[in-house]
Design an enzyme around this catalytic site. Sequence first.
Site, PDB file in Angstrom:
ATOM      1  N   GLU B  48       1.368  -1.210   0.584  1.00 59.51           N
ATOM      2  CA  GLU B  48       0.092   0.226  -0.053  1.00 59.51           C
ATOM      3  C   GLU B  48       1.266   0.983  -0.309  1.00 59.51           C
ATOM      4  OE1 GLU B  48      -3.369  -0.353  -0.663  1.00 59.51           O
ATOM      5  OE2 GLU B  48      -3.873  -2.247   0.121  1.00 59.51           O
ATOM      6  N   ASN B  52       1.050   3.778  -3.160  1.00 57.34           N
ATOM      7  CA  ASN B  52       0.695   5.112  -2.478  1.00 57.34           C
ATOM      8  C   ASN B  52       1.995   6.480  -3.279  1.00 57.34           C
ATOM      9  OD1 ASN B  52      -2.064   5.463  -1.723  1.00 57.34           O
ATOM     10  ND2 ASN B  52      -0.924   5.309   0.043  1.00 57.34           N
ATOM     11  N   ARG B 107      -9.235   3.500  -7.671  1.00 61.69           N
ATOM     12  CA  ARG B 107      -8.996   3.026  -6.153  1.00 61.69           C
ATOM     13  C   ARG B 107      -9.333   3.279  -5.409  1.00 61.69           C
ATOM     14  NH1 ARG B 107      -4.761   0.312  -7.319  1.00 61.69           N
ATOM     15  NH2 ARG B 107      -4.333   1.499  -5.260  1.00 61.69           N
TER      16      ARG B 107
END
Lengths: 112, 144
Positions: B48, B52, B107
């Site tokens: 994650e 990002n 997303r």
Amino acid sequence: MQIVFETNGTTLVAKLYGELDHHSASGIREKVDLKLTSGIYHCLIFDFENLTFMDSSGIGVIMGRVKNMAVVGGKVSVANPNPNVEKMLHMGGLDKYISILKKEDSFKGGMR
Amino acid sequence: MNILNEMKVEFLSKSSNESFARITASAFIAQLDPNIEEMSDVKTAVSEAVTNAIIHGYKNAVGVVTMMIRIFEDRCVEITILDKGAGIADVDEARTPLFTTCDGEERSGMGFTVMETFMDQVEVFSALSEGTKVVMRKTFAKGN
């Protein structure tokens, strides 16, 4: 990441092999959507038996298909997620929109 | 608390490096002999944070992502993911579940929520046009 399709009437089964992350998500999305454009499928099942990893990118992929299928009155299910993938499904609140199918469910009657 | 081991790796912000970062992190923390769930939690949190950095930090342009991992004496693992990209205007807003700046890309807006759920502690330091640093810590259960 590999994807293999199986069909049964109006049901489309998408079997995923490997890891579903941001990198592999776009290819999976394109391949599934291409299949769905025919309009004959009302039930989409993601078979996750051979999916070894999924992060929140996978939630995006599944939610997107839930929205698309809702337009034609269809539904989306996820089959055989491993415990870590299932944890992600519950955390994303996805379990409100999809059914989670498990292999042992169909065996319960005979195994007792 | 004493540091037992430490590593640092730098890689380009290509999406193919998301799996590289996960595998590298899990290979390094394997020395603590974590259980399957702990290993999976760390891999997911790393995925994650690196995603990002690639999508939001560098906005899919090429930059360098840095991952540092430190292992402490008390079985605590500290993972730092650093980018020198766009930075986050409002960190509290970014950490809100379902918040996303990518409307067209499907997303889920769950990245920080996943990190917070799977790790014990997540700190985010960010400045616009300078970049973002995410520091995550998790203490593994005592080994058998």
